[in-house]
Enzyme design. Structure first.
Site, PDB file in Angstrom:
ATOM      1  CG  ASN A  13      -1.739   1.193   1.430  1.00 53.13           C
ATOM      2  OD1 ASN A  13      -1.823   2.024   0.522  1.00 53.13           O
ATOM      3  ND2 ASN A  13      -2.379   1.324   2.577  1.00 53.13           N
ATOM      4  CD1 TRP A  14       4.081   1.638  -2.656  1.00 56.12           C
ATOM      5  CD2 TRP A  14       3.821   2.666  -4.639  1.00 56.12           C
ATOM      6  NE1 TRP A  14       5.047   1.161  -3.512  1.00 56.12           N
ATOM      7  CE2 TRP A  14       4.909   1.775  -4.726  1.00 56.12           C
ATOM      8  CE3 TRP A  14       3.470   3.415  -5.765  1.00 56.12           C
ATOM      9  CZ2 TRP A  14       5.658   1.633  -5.896  1.00 56.12           C
ATOM     10  CZ3 TRP A  14       4.206   3.264  -6.925  1.00 56.12           C
ATOM     11  CH2 TRP A  14       5.285   2.384  -6.996  1.00 56.12           C
ATOM     12  CE  LYS A  15      -0.262   3.362   4.729  1.00 56.82           C
ATOM     13  NZ  LYS A  15      -0.150   3.502   6.165  1.00 56.82           N
ATOM     14  CG  HIS A  99      -5.839   1.944   5.401  1.00 56.39           C
ATOM     15  ND1 HIS A  99      -5.392   2.934   6.243  1.00 56.39           N
ATOM     16  CD2 HIS A  99      -4.842   1.032   5.296  1.00 56.39           C
ATOM     17  CE1 HIS A  99      -4.160   2.620   6.633  1.00 56.39           C
ATOM     18  NE2 HIS A  99      -3.807   1.470   6.071  1.00 56.39           N
ATOM     19  CD  GLU A 160      -3.785  -2.696   7.771  1.00 56.02           C
ATOM     20  OE1 GLU A 160      -2.618  -2.944   7.471  1.00 56.02           O
ATOM     21  OE2 GLU A 160      -4.360  -1.646   7.452  1.00 56.02           O
ATOM     22  N   GLY A 221       2.781  -1.039   4.323  1.00 57.38           N
ATOM     23  CA  GLY A 221       2.783   0.368   3.923  1.00 57.38           C
ATOM     24  C   GLY A 221       4.207   0.848   3.668  1.00 57.38           C
TER      25      GLY A 221
HETATM   26  P1  PGA Z   1       2.673   0.440   7.639  1.00 57.96           P
HETATM   27  O1  PGA Z   1       1.248   0.606   6.960  1.00 57.96           O
HETATM   28  O2  PGA Z   1       3.257  -0.818   7.117  1.00 57.96           O
HETATM   29  O3  PGA Z   1       3.432   1.667   7.233  1.00 57.96           O
HETATM   30  O4  PGA Z   1       2.422   0.392   9.108  1.00 57.96           O
HETATM   31  C1  PGA Z   1       0.377  -0.487   6.906  1.00 57.96           C
HETATM   32  C2  PGA Z   1      -0.971  -0.013   6.508  1.00 57.96           C
HETATM   33  O5  PGA Z   1      -1.292   1.156   6.732  1.00 57.96           O
HETATM   34  O6  PGA Z   1      -1.744  -0.795   5.946  1.00 57.96           O
END
Ligand code: PGA
Length: 233
Positions: A13-15, A99, A160, A221
């Site tokens: 997930n690149w956001k 999310h 999560e 992420g």
């Molecule tokens: P992170 O993000 O690996 O940076 O904690 C995971 C996510 O938000 O799904």
């Protein structure tokens, strides 16, 4: 895949990171990596980057494409929305939905997430529903209210814990808690429902989660922003 071991899903997930030049640089770096066997990688970039990442589908092994959200409105007069129909022919197979950043910053509700899941499934996109432990019952009920049994069986769940996500502190979930929560998810959603773990997964801790047979993969992420780090999970 040379054996019958089901692959673990690694969803990146690149956001809201990277522009086209940065995404293409990542792609070049990814092509230099030797990703692990038995992992099925899925990259979820921002929408405008999707057409630039189609090369991923041709690699051996291929990397699938996903998105980080979908509109809860169908195609039509909904200015600014991006729906599953808009994504036709862009190779999108998965959609991360619900999310915790969206639930927190955009007040996304369990009902909206369920509507999005329905629209995704109507367009042959597999929903990956992000849920923390305390949202489990509520989100399950909201999904059951709009999806039939067959659609429910197509969901992927990402457990999560909000405190574990790097955005919200990155406090690692202890494995026994991860495993017992995943067991609860499977009891509720069905033993065959793939359940992933997400929250600060990185090359140092990834095998702790990925070596557990109960965990069907990880949602990553920050570590996914670097191609070498993603390949070394
Ligand atoms: P992170 O993000 O690996 O940076 O904690 C995971 C996510 O938000 O799904």
């Amino acid at each position: 895949m040379s054996t019958n071991i089901p692959p673990k899903l690694i969803i990146a997930n690149w956001k809201a990171n990277k522009n086209v030049a940065e995404a293409l640089q990542w792609l070049e770096q990814w092509k230099q990596q030797e990703p692990r066997e038995h992992y099925h990688y899925v990259l979820c970039p921002a929408y405008p980057l999707l057409p630039f990442m189609l090369d991923l589908l041709q690699l051996d092994p291929p990397v699938s494409l996903g998105v980080q959200d979908l509109s809860n409105y169908p195609a039509g007069a909904y200015t600014g929305e991006v729906n599953a129909h808009n994504l036709n022919n862009l190779g999108v197979e998965f959609a991360i939905l619900g999310h915790s950043e969206r639930r927190r910053y955009l007040q996304e509700t369990a009902q909206q997430v369920a509507q999005k899941a329905q629209l995704a499934l109507d367009n042959q996109i597999t929903p990956v529903i992000c849920i923390d432990q305390e949202q489990m019952e509520n989100q399950h009920a909201a999904l059951q209210a709009v999806l039939n049994k067959q659609q429910m069986s197509k969901l992927i769940i990402a457990y999560e814990p909000v405190h574990a996500i790097s955005t919200f502190g990155g406090q690692e979930d202890p494995l026994p808690k991860t495993l017992s929560t995943i067991e609860q998810f499977k009891k509720l959603f069905g033993q065959k429902t793939p359940v992933l773990y997400g929250g600060n997964v990185n090359p140092e801790n990834s095998l702790k989660y990925l070596n557990a047979t109960e965990i069907d993969g990880v949602l990553v992420g920050s570590a996914s922003l670097n191609a070498a780090q993603l390949a070394s999970l």
